[in-house]
Design an enzyme around this catalytic site. Sequence first.
Site, short mmCIF file in Angstrom:
data_model
loop_
_atom_site.label_atom_id
_atom_site.label_comp_id
_atom_site.label_asym_id
_atom_site.label_seq_id
_atom_site.Cartn_x
_atom_site.Cartn_y
_atom_site.Cartn_z
CG HIS A 1 -1.13 3.93 4.50
ND1 HIS A 1 -2.35 3.38 4.81
CD2 HIS A 1 -0.38 2.93 3.97
CE1 HIS A 1 -2.35 2.10 4.46
NE2 HIS A 1 -1.17 1.80 3.96
CB SER B 1 -0.95 0.01 1.20
OG SER B 1 -0.22 -0.07 2.40
CG ASP C 1 -4.41 5.31 6.64
OD1 ASP C 1 -3.23 5.17 7.03
OD2 ASP C 1 -4.86 4.74 5.63
#
Length: 358
Positions: A336, A42, A333
């Site tokens: 991240h 991610s 978040d």
Amino acid sequence: MGAYFCREVLVFIFALAIVSYTGVAQDTAATLVPAIITFGDSAVDIGNNDYLPTIFKADYPPYGRDFANQKATGRFCNGKLATDITADTLGFTTYPPAYLSPQASGKNLLIGANFASAASGFDDKTAFLSHAIPLTQQLAYYKEYQSKLAAVAGSTKAASIIKEALYLVSFGSSDFVQNYYVNPYLNKFYTPDQYGSYLVDIYQSFIKDLYNLGARRIGVTSLPPLGCLPATRTLFGFHEPGCVSRINTDAQGFNKKINSATKQLEKQLPDLKIAVFDIFKPLYDVIASPSTNGFVEATRGCCGTGRIELTSLLCNPKSIGTCSNATEYVFWDSVHPSEAANQILADSLLIEGINLIS
Ligand SMILES: *[C@@H]1O[C@H](CO)[C@@H](O)[C@H](O)[C@H]1NC(C)=O
């Protein structure tokens, strides 16, 4: 400030290099490398997971809210990823497409492709747990990409793109956070050190595979300070006020291994330029003293604080208390970095990766 000054100087050097590299300052040719090929999780996924039956997606608001069109693209960020910023600096005006997206066809493939998938890892089993694209499948897609590229560019041009392209590899965080630490089948039988060695063995053969497929410029990210992620603080940090030191120690141990494996690869594989981008230290430094780096909050994410219960770890349109200005937050978040923090990572990526493009 030092980092900014450095960036200005580097951008200037790049600008000179671009002129000498392309001869003519033509827009379509004004990039320092012809293409960027990305594998990972991610940290670098730009939307492949949008096309998969996984819960690890970022294709809804408030993801992407700081883009001009405020559109969620599948990036796990309010804005740009560190690698987007790197692509900007290298002169790209559009980004290589997510390989599973409809844009990944025809001439768009000339500037590379992105095979990354959130929740994937060096360990294919990490991706299986989340229905992400496993590393072996990312590699299989890359082989398919090579034949598509040859069809578009012709085999001679395709071979030169493949050789001159910048390859980015960013795995490992999901292997630890979403697999090792929460999977008793792993953590009861292997120490973090043993699991790290297992991952680094996979890493080495992955790099050899890429090399045998023609890659000659490869940048690999280290693990970030995993113990400082808001999510790991909530899940594993019950007894500590700050970062979870045990988990940071594991990450540093892994980083040592990947650094020495990389040195071996460099010796074994002629003409290979390879660099490890240390993202542990720059991120840790920002978290340790947010205010000197222009941040206000370094312990919780702007969206999805991760403070209360597991479900609130994830950022979604209903996340309570989403902050109004993500630029003040190190984390967007609970896992991240924000675009503002990614800018700092990109600055250090540039410095550590300069040999790859010289
Ligand atoms: C957000 O915060 C940054 C950093 O403190 C500041 O420079 C910027 O002006 C803020 N933006 C808004 C819209 O308040």
